[in-house]
Enzyme design. Structure first.
Site, PDB file in Angstrom:
ATOM      1  CD  GLU A   1      10.348  12.065  11.765  1.00 31.18           C
ATOM      2  OE1 GLU A   1       9.308  11.470  12.085  1.00 31.18           O
ATOM      3  OE2 GLU A   1      11.208  11.583  11.026  1.00 31.18           O
TER       4      GLU A   1
ATOM      5  CE  LYS B   1      -1.925   2.766   3.058  1.00 37.48           C
ATOM      6  NZ  LYS B   1      -2.010   4.058   2.372  1.00 37.48           N
TER       7      LYS B   1
ATOM      8  CB  CYS C   1      13.081   8.552   7.888  1.00 38.85           C
ATOM      9  SG  CYS C   1      14.029   7.684   6.658  1.00 38.85           S
TER      10      CYS C   1
ATOM     11  CD  GLU D   1      14.051   0.496   7.860  1.00 37.17           C
ATOM     12  OE1 GLU D   1      14.558   1.406   8.547  1.00 37.17           O
ATOM     13  OE2 GLU D   1      14.695  -0.411   7.333  1.00 37.17           O
TER      14      GLU D   1
END
Ligand code: NAP
Ligand code: MG
Length: 484
Positions: A395, A189, A297, A263
């Site tokens: 983040e 997906k 990331c 991840e």
């Protein structure tokens, strides 16, 4: 911005100017080797974040579509897992070559759907996608040699794979190439805002006559992803995305016997020692945080500068920021493209407001005007940041850098490790002994030395702490797709 993140090994199509990538009005789900309509008949729009123009409508897969895709992957697994490794390799090589041949169209599509500069999609994303398929094609018939002592490495089964929007086709390649090389079948997906290159990849699978059901692509929202990862007939879940969703998936997979790799997010430190080549480090900082609008990331989003060179680094960063061109992602001179979506822009702006309210000093030196339409954020950095500030801890996933200082290596290491994340880190120094000492004590899955944001299919990538577990790429990445 230079893009030294990938080392292209072949020549690519010329710079895509105003190339029409042939986007259809409507895309269906790719299940069992065919494009089929969603059972729920729901669709969603994908837009170009640089113009807000609607590019296409895609079907939103519901739980019945997930059932159908997992069943197709299960049926295909029986044959694919027993297909001779050298035959599997031929399919992967064919896919890799087709990606190269269609690289121009894939790069334009990636840029239009996600907002990243064409120079990055053209020179980094798409070349790395092809490299991942070439690399893994080579592994298909060498798995016994890859793991000495494991006489019969076997595929795991049906893999549910869910990916984010920052490197859409590259994340697909990181997931699908190793899975197929090891003899698994997949249901993938893509993210809701960037489905188009995954759908184009489905067409490439058709062109390469990949057996039906080996790869299934389900477009949809978070709920589609949830149905997929929670499906009882899935043997392995591979997820790349936020730590919050990763934790939910870890909880729902617990006790099911499913294999899991995650991840997740990061807040990676980039450490500049006074003895480093400062001009080179400035380029590393730029590459570390403003590459792909900071939607990375492993972005070097916390900068630690040794106190004696702090003012020099800040002055040089300001100067360099003025030279970055922000704007039309399809212009090959653009350095910083559009923010991927309206909600992501709102999140970034919220952090900027919070950062200055907490006492940080904003540096946004560019006076360039931004397009009227689309989602834009001038690249910037904040100084006078304290370790407990929100912008130093969470983040942001945007073109925003938090600058802090340190006096001793010991202080740099402890401040760099003072985070719940552990994806990547950068160290800039001229002293070899310092490189090894500092690198060995940083809690991060990847440590770049005198460079930043370099990727290669042969190198394992992945995090520690709340940045996830498992590795993708290289020999290490194969483990996640084999029963050894
Ligand atoms: P996200 O919200 O976690 O979404 C990632 C994917 O998961 C999307 O396809 C999303 O679908 C889907 N999803 C959402 N809720 C789900 C659920 N409950 N169950 C299953 N799937 C679900 O993350 P994002 O905002 O798209 O991506 C940014 C994050 O990814 C950042 O935190 C970044 O650090 C991380 N990231 C990590 C790596 C790495 O290798 N460590 C690489 C790239 C990005 P929708 O698109 O429809 O929401
Ligand atoms: Mg889009």
């Amino acid at each position: 911005m230079n893009s030294p993140t990938a080392t292209p090994e072949w020549e690519y199509a010329p710079a895509p100017e105003r190339f029409d990538p042939g986007i259809k009005d409507r895309y269906r789900l790719f299940i069992g080797g065919r494009f089929v309509a969603s059972r729920g008949r729901k669709t969603f729009e994908t837009i170009n974040p640089a113009t807000e123009a609607v590019l296409s409508r895609c079907d939103e897969a519901n739980s019945e579509d997930v059932d159908a895709a997992v069943a197709a992957a299960r049926a295909a697994f029986r044959k694919w897992s027993r297909t001779k490794p050298k035959e599997r390799a031929k399919y992967l090589y064919r896919i890799a070559r087709r990606i190269q041949e269609r690289s121009r169209e894939l790069a334009v599509l990636e840029t239009m759907d996600g907002g990243k500069p064409i120079r990055e999609s053209r020179d980094v994303d798409i070349p790395l996608v092809a490299q991942h398929f070439f690399h893994h094609a080579g592994w298909c018939d060498k798995l016994q040699y890859a793991f000495p002592g494991a006489t019969d490495p076997r595929p795991i089964g049906v893999c549910a794979q869910v990916i984010p929007w920052n490197f859409p086709l590259l994340m697909l390649a990181w997931k699908i190439a190793p899975a197929l090389a090891c003899g698994n079948t997949v249901v993938l997906k893509p993210a809701e805002t960037t489905p188009l290159t995954a759908l184009r990849f489905a067409e490439i699978c058709e062109e390469c006559e990949l057996p039906a059901g080996v790869v299934n692509i389900l477009t949809g929202a978070g709920e589609t992803g949830r149905h997929l990862v929670e499906h009882p007939d899935v043997d392995k879940v591979a997820f790349t995305g936020s730590t919050a969703v990763g934790k939910r998936i870890a909880a729902s997979s617990a006790g099911t016997g499913k294999r899991l790799t995650l991840e997740l997010g990061g807040k990676s430190p980039n450490i500049i020692f006074a003895d480093a080549s400062i001009d080179q480090a400035i380029e590393g900082i730029v590459q570390g945080i403003w590459f792909n609008q900071g939607h990375v990331c492993c972005a070097g989003s916390r900068l630690f500068v040794q106190e004696s060179v702090l003012s020099e680094v800040i002055a040089k960063l300001e100067r360099r920021l003025r030279t970055l061109r922000v704007g039309d992602p399809l212009d090959k001179n653009t350095d910083v493209g559009a923010i991927n979506s309206g909600p992501q822009l709102a999140t970034i702006q919220q952090y900027l407001t919070e950062g200055t309210a907490e006492g940080a000093t904003m540096h946004q030196p560019s006076t360039q005007s931004l397009p009227d339409k689309g989602f834009w954020c001038q690249p910037c950095f904040l100084s006078d940041v304290q370790p407990n500030h929100v912008i130093a801890r969470e983040e942001i996933f945007g073109p925003v850098l938090a600058v802090m200082s340190f006096r001793t290596p010991e202080e740099a290491i402890s401040r760099a490790n003072d985070t719940r994340f552990g994806l990547a880190a950068g160290v800039w120094t001229d002293k070899g002994s310092k490189i090894f000492e500092v690198a060995s004590r940083l809690q991060a899955g990847i440590v770049w030395l005198n460079t930043y944001n370099r990727f290669d299919a042969t190198s394992p990538f992945g995090g520690v702490k709340e940045s996830g577990f498992g590795r993708e790429g290289g020999l290490h990445g194969l483990r996640g797709y084999l029963s050894l």
